[in-house]
Every structure is written in C-alpha cells, then in structure tokens.
Design an enzyme around this catalytic site. Sequence first.
Site, PDB file in Angstrom:
ATOM      1  N   ASP A  51       0.844  -1.204   0.000  1.00  0.00           N
ATOM      2  CA  ASP A  51       0.000   0.000   0.000  1.00  0.00           C
ATOM      3  C   ASP A  51       0.880   1.255   0.000  1.00  0.00           C
ATOM      4  O   ASP A  51       0.369   2.382  -0.033  1.00  0.00           O
ATOM      5  CB  ASP A  51      -1.016  -0.007   1.156  1.00  0.00           C
ATOM      6  CG  ASP A  51      -0.365  -0.096   2.520  1.00  0.00           C
ATOM      7  OD1 ASP A  51       0.877  -0.184   2.595  1.00  0.00           O
ATOM      8  OD2 ASP A  51      -1.111  -0.078   3.530  1.00  0.00           O
ATOM      9  N   SER A  52       2.211   1.058  -0.009  1.00  0.00           N
ATOM     10  CA  SER A  52       3.131   2.178  -0.246  1.00  0.00           C
ATOM     11  C   SER A  52       2.894   2.757  -1.643  1.00  0.00           C
ATOM     12  O   SER A  52       3.393   3.846  -1.954  1.00  0.00           O
ATOM     13  CB  SER A  52       4.584   1.731  -0.100  1.00  0.00           C
ATOM     14  OG  SER A  52       4.823   0.548  -0.845  1.00  0.00           O
ATOM     15  N   ASP A  90      -1.074  -6.094  -0.151  1.00  0.00           N
ATOM     16  CA  ASP A  90      -1.518  -5.476   1.101  1.00  0.00           C
ATOM     17  C   ASP A  90      -3.027  -5.268   1.098  1.00  0.00           C
ATOM     18  O   ASP A  90      -3.583  -4.728   0.120  1.00  0.00           O
ATOM     19  CB  ASP A  90      -0.868  -4.086   1.245  1.00  0.00           C
ATOM     20  CG  ASP A  90       0.419  -4.131   2.038  1.00  0.00           C
ATOM     21  OD1 ASP A  90       0.619  -5.084   2.830  1.00  0.00           O
ATOM     22  OD2 ASP A  90       1.231  -3.201   1.877  1.00  0.00           O
ATOM     23  N   LYS A 120      -1.335  -9.470   2.830  1.00  0.00           N
ATOM     24  CA  LYS A 120      -0.614  -9.022   4.030  1.00  0.00           C
ATOM     25  C   LYS A 120      -1.498  -8.051   4.797  1.00  0.00           C
ATOM     26  O   LYS A 120      -2.160  -7.194   4.197  1.00  0.00           O
ATOM     27  CB  LYS A 120       0.711  -8.350   3.647  1.00  0.00           C
ATOM     28  CG  LYS A 120       1.444  -7.745   4.846  1.00  0.00           C
ATOM     29  CD  LYS A 120       2.906  -7.450   4.548  1.00  0.00           C
ATOM     30  CE  LYS A 120       3.181  -6.145   3.844  1.00  0.00           C
ATOM     31  NZ  LYS A 120       2.716  -4.932   4.542  1.00  0.00           N
ATOM     32  N   GLU A 122      -1.613  -5.565   8.527  1.00  0.00           N
ATOM     33  CA  GLU A 122      -0.814  -4.967   9.594  1.00  0.00           C
ATOM     34  C   GLU A 122      -1.476  -5.186  10.945  1.00  0.00           C
ATOM     35  O   GLU A 122      -2.659  -4.872  11.118  1.00  0.00           O
ATOM     36  CB  GLU A 122      -0.663  -3.459   9.354  1.00  0.00           C
ATOM     37  CG  GLU A 122       0.114  -3.116   8.097  1.00  0.00           C
ATOM     38  CD  GLU A 122       0.326  -1.614   7.918  1.00  0.00           C
ATOM     39  OE1 GLU A 122      -0.063  -0.820   8.808  1.00  0.00           O
ATOM     40  OE2 GLU A 122       0.879  -1.231   6.868  1.00  0.00           O
ATOM     41  N   GLU A 189       8.979  -4.242  10.541  1.00  0.00           N
ATOM     42  CA  GLU A 189       9.420  -2.952  10.008  1.00  0.00           C
ATOM     43  C   GLU A 189       9.992  -2.066  11.112  1.00  0.00           C
ATOM     44  O   GLU A 189       9.353  -1.846  12.148  1.00  0.00           O
ATOM     45  CB  GLU A 189       8.229  -2.251   9.311  1.00  0.00           C
ATOM     46  CG  GLU A 189       8.619  -0.905   8.717  1.00  0.00           C
ATOM     47  CD  GLU A 189       7.622  -0.358   7.705  1.00  0.00           C
ATOM     48  OE1 GLU A 189       6.647  -1.052   7.368  1.00  0.00           O
ATOM     49  OE2 GLU A 189       7.832   0.791   7.252  1.00  0.00           O
TER      50      GLU A 189
HETATM   51  O1  KIV Z   1       3.581  -1.143   1.666  1.00  0.00           O
HETATM   52  C1  KIV Z   1       4.763  -1.503   1.703  1.00  0.00           C
HETATM   53  O2  KIV Z   1       5.575  -1.189   0.831  1.00  0.00           O
HETATM   54  C2  KIV Z   1       5.193  -2.313   2.832  1.00  0.00           C
HETATM   55  C3  KIV Z   1       6.663  -2.577   2.974  1.00  0.00           C
HETATM   56  C4  KIV Z   1       7.341  -1.371   3.481  1.00  0.00           C
HETATM   57  C5  KIV Z   1       6.945  -3.760   3.811  1.00  0.00           C
HETATM   58  O3  KIV Z   1       4.398  -2.732   3.620  1.00  0.00           O
END
Ligand code: KIV
Length: 271
Positions: A51-52, A90, A120, A122, A189
């Site tokens: 989600d980055s 994510d 994934k 969090e 992280e």
């Molecule tokens: O969204 C992302 O890029 C991440 C990584 C930093 C692990 O969760």
Amino acid sequence: MSVNKQVKRVTTHVLQAMKSRGEKISMLTAYDFSMARIIDAAGIDVILVGDSASNVMAGHETTLPITLDQMIYHASSVIRGVNRCLVVVDLPFGSYQGNSMEALASTIKIMKESGAHAVKLEGGEEIKESITRILSAGVPVMGHLGLTPQSIYKFGTYTVRAKEEEEAAKLIKDAQMLEEIGCFAIVLEKIPAHLAKRVTESVGIPIIGIGAGPHTDGQVLVSHDLFGITKDFAPRFLRRYLDLFSEMKGAVEQYIQDVRSQDFPNEKEQY
Ligand code: KIV
C-alpha cells in the site's frame, strides 16, 4: 509446454524451506506490469504489491487513502508481469479493520479480481480473528509488525518501534501468535536489530525485515527507493542501488533539448 510453464514458481512452502536451509529471502515492492517484469526477471523471491503505492505512485503523504479497487488495479497489473515469484498484496486501510467478515470479503475480492497469491495485514492480537477467518478460506497470510504505517496517526511518527521492553514483549508475543494461527511469514518494520534477531529465532516461519537489521530470514525494500526514483526519502536502513531520479531527469532534459533544436527525429527516425 511453453517456457513459462517450466519455471519453478516460488510458493509459501519454498520460502519455508529457504528458512530451514538458512537461505535469505529477497522481496521488493512493485505496483505495475513493467516494473514487475524487470524485478521478476532478476529472480526476486517475493513481490509485495504494497500500500506504499499510496505514497510512491499516487503521491499521498500516508498509506491511508489508497482504496481496495486501486490495490486490485496495481495487483492485477503486477500479476500479468510475473512468471516465477510469489505475489503478496496489502489489504489497504479500511478494508479489514471493521470485522473479520469485512476482512474476508476484501481478501476474496483481491484474490478473485487480481489473481494474487497471498495477502498481508498490519497488526497482531487486534486482528487475530480476521486473519484466522482469511486463513480458513485457504488464503495464505503474511503478518506485519513493528512500524505499521496504517497506524501512523496513533504512533505520531515514523520512528523506530519497540525500543522499550513492554512493546518488544508484545511484538514477540504477536509474532508467536501469528505463527500459531498459520501465517506463512511476517514483515518486521523498523525495529532494533537485536529484537528482530530474537523474533527470527523464536518463530519457525520466515521473518522479512525492513529497517530491522541483518538477522532476519530476508529483506524487503520499496523498489522506488532502491532505484533512487524517490529523492526525499532517505532513512538510515535504505541502500540506493541507482540514482534513477537524476538519470531519468537528465534523459528528459536531453529529449527537450533535442526536440527544441530539431535534432529529434532525425532521418532514420521517420517513415
Ligand atoms: O507497503 C509496503 O511497501 C510495505 C513494505 C514497506 C513492507 O508494507
């Protein structure tokens, strides 16, 4: 049989075997077809459709604004670019925190519409029920502990997490819980290296670190940071392998000059 079909794909079982053999796991983010093709062709083990994307693709300050449909767009583009690696997506903020049924519905939508291989999420104990429900639907889940950017307004800063014993103890407990309920791996992280080592040694599933030191079973970076496309983000843990911002800017400046001077297109570059 086509060449693609002969490629041995990376699965969650392959990652587990790599941990058992002490082989390090490589993971990078990708959000589009072309980048995924390059990264997969280089032999990466895992691509994370993170989600980055909210930061590096859309220019938002946080990961909070990105939507489920936008994540699916990115994930389906990535899936079309890969032959070998495992693709993890994510679950974006707001698509799983409500309750476990919402988490399952979001996961099913991602899996059906993107063709991705795993998701994934969090968090630890707070989202145990959601993770359990997703796992019982047969979808592999990667956990994410330590600095969890979707909770940035709770933390207040992007600084190193779990420096105090109380938070460190909760993190270890959460990691053990994630393993117990069936997660196939965990991202850690921005936590102290000695704590990441403790976690890595105290669970049997692969631990992938970002800003978590050298002792984890693997490493992940945001590809735009590794390539030097993002200019302003320079945490201590980041190693830049290229300065693509400068190289691409230079190429564009040259192109502008060539157009203005009528050097481009030349005689060979026309019909
Ligand atoms: O969204 C992302 O890029 C991440 C990584 C930093 C692990 O969760």
